[in-house]
Design an enzyme around this catalytic site. Structure first.
Site, mmCIF file in Angstrom:
data_model
loop_
_atom_site.group_PDB
_atom_site.id
_atom_site.type_symbol
_atom_site.label_atom_id
_atom_site.label_comp_id
_atom_site.label_asym_id
_atom_site.label_seq_id
_atom_site.Cartn_x
_atom_site.Cartn_y
_atom_site.Cartn_z
ATOM 1 C CB CYS A 1 0.652 1.136 4.284
ATOM 2 S SG CYS A 1 -1.097 0.661 4.333
ATOM 3 C CB CYS B 1 -0.929 -0.035 1.217
ATOM 4 S SG CYS B 1 -1.726 1.532 1.589
#
Length: 475
Positions: free
Chosen positions: A172, A169
């Site tokens: 993230c 991600c």
């Protein structure tokens, strides 16, 4: 002065003296039959006069230019969280509205479509989420949580702040440096051994898919705040909050401090509520289930699209399931059932297709594979009912619907395409003339009387002839 004899000379209905007439049994029978026939035909004519007749025609739609049609809908998505559910609308003029909220309401539901609480209100959506600048080597100070130690640690600390993430991600990876820095500062400020009021943890959802699914994680990263004791009041289900604020180190540390400070060091109290101003701005109750019921109204023509959307989260498209059940979908003003019942006398087929998708499920049981978009194509036709004086009784919109599924390379969505027909159905009530009714009644009486007289004459002559034959007379 005109004499009465001259007036009598224009009498159309001259009378025969009664002693010159002869009553017969056959004539009496015909008279009874004729009277019954008159009553029967009069009743039929009266019923025809009182009955409502209509004329149906197809004309070009007379709606005003620029009018937008209201669409009311109620759709349940058992696998789409209200946290990220977004309703997007695009109209025929090319205007796109993303994440419409003014006329939309969301309610968390379970897998059986049952509501699990009051209306869901998502946190404030920031136009830009701040992150720390990358550059320094990241030292991991947050605690890695797995299904084996997750519940144990959450019961051990009054406050547990958990980052659910995925290594692939983008968001993230932006969060990771500030998260680890914040974890280090919080560990130094509130030592887990000595203080024991808070812990910062992380869960890799690619390794702990069941744990993330249990906590209804659909977007990455998802920062959840768990409060010790909250699971006890909700039947062992973790009641938690989501963090929607900035993701730089300073903001994260400030958020955690705001959660910890109200908790006394000794003895530890259950952190069931937070009173800090910071929490009220950046923390909102997280969805307790993974489904969402979306209801409200929009203006069409155009397209309606429901999908997972966030400007600061990533989604795994292979895990998104856009299955849904259409509880209600209709166009135009709401028409009461009693009104539809009354309109049935004008057209028995009226109102049969104004909500034809109601109750229809569109479920992907994963047999179609991942990345499945479900699309509906609706053709809307306006029906207008007019009184005999030209005033509109009701306007209703009926539609046809065709649904299909398609595999997408992008995030799957549920799409509703709307197209208004350029033609409309016009049902006009026909009025009946009273003079026409009186004329038909007179025709019935006169016609039956005349025909009965002819039949009586024929019958009488036939019977007279038969009597003469019996007497042997020649004529």
């Amino acid at each position: 002065m005109v004499s009465t004899s001259k007036i009598k000379s224009v009498d159309f209905y001259r009378k025969i003296p009664r002693d010159l007439t002869e009553a017969t049994l056959s004539g009496a029978g015909l008279s009874i039959v004729a009277a019954l026939s008159m009553l029967f035909l009069f009743g039929m004519e009266l019923n025809n006069y009182l009955a409502v007749s209509t004329t149906t025609s197809i004309i070009v739609d007379r709606s005003s230019d620029g009018d937008f049609l209201r669409m009311d809908f109620n759709i349940s998505f058992p696998s789409l969280s209200c946290e990220f559910a977004s309703v997007d609308v695009s109209d025929v003029l090319g205007t796109n509205r993303l994440n419409v909220t003014k006329t939309i309401r969301k309610f968390s539901i379970d897998s059986n479509l049952r509501p699990t609480g009051s209306e869901f209100h998502s946190g404030e959506v920031l136009s830009h989420v701040n992150h720390d600048e990358a550059g320094e080597e990241v030292v991991e100070d947050s605690v890695s949580l797995t299904s084996r130690n997750f519940d144990t640690l959450l019961h051990q600390y009054p406050i547990s702040v958990v980052n659910f993430y995925a290594p692939w991600c983008y968001w993230c990876n932006l969060l990771k440096p500030s998260w680890e820095k914040a974890a280090k500062q919080i560990k130094e400020r509130y030592d887990p051994e000595m203080d024991g009021r808070v812990i910062l943890g992380k869960v890799d959802c690619t390794q702990e898919a069941d744990l993330c699914r249990k906590n209804h994680i659909q977007g990455y990263p998802s920062i959840r705040i768990f409060r010790q004791g909250s699971d006890l009041r909700d039947n062992a289900h973790h009641d938690h909050e989501s963090y929607y604020g900035d993701r730089d180190t300073e903001s994260l540390v400030k958020m955690v401090i705001g959660l910890v400070e109200p908790i006394h060091l000794e003895p530890h109290k259950l952190a069931l509520e937070d009173k800090s101003d910071n929490a009220s701005q950046t923390l909102k109750k997280a969805p307790s289930t993974g489904g969402c019921r979306i209801e409200g109204y929009i203006r069409v023509p155009g397209n309606l699209m429901v999908s997972a959307r966030s400007g600061s989260h990533s989604f795994d498209s292979t895990q998104m399931n856009m299955s849904h059940v259409v509880n209600h979908l209709s166009f135009g003003r709401k028409i009461l059932p009693q009104t539809f019942t009354d309109l049935k006398r004008l057209s028995p087929y009226l109102g049969q297709s104004h909500d034809r998708l109601n109750g229809r499920p569109f479920i992907n049981q994963r047999d179609l594979g991942p990345n499945v978009t479900i699309e509906h194509y609706l053709q809307i036709v306006k029906t207008e009912v007019l009184k005999s004086n030209g005033h509109a009784m009701v306007e209703e919109y009926e539609y046809t619907a065709h649904s299909s599924v398609a595999h997408s390379y992008y995030l799957p969505v549920a799409k509703f395409h709307f197209e208004l027909s350029p033609m409309q159905v016009l049902i006009t009530e026909n009025s009946r003339s009273f003079s026409h009714f009186i004329t038909n009644v007179c025709a019935i009486i006169g016609g039956v009387f005349t025909v009965a007289g002819i039949l009586d004459s024929i019958l009488h002559q036939t019977m007279t002839l038969m009597k003469k034959i019996e007497l042997g007379k020649n004529f």
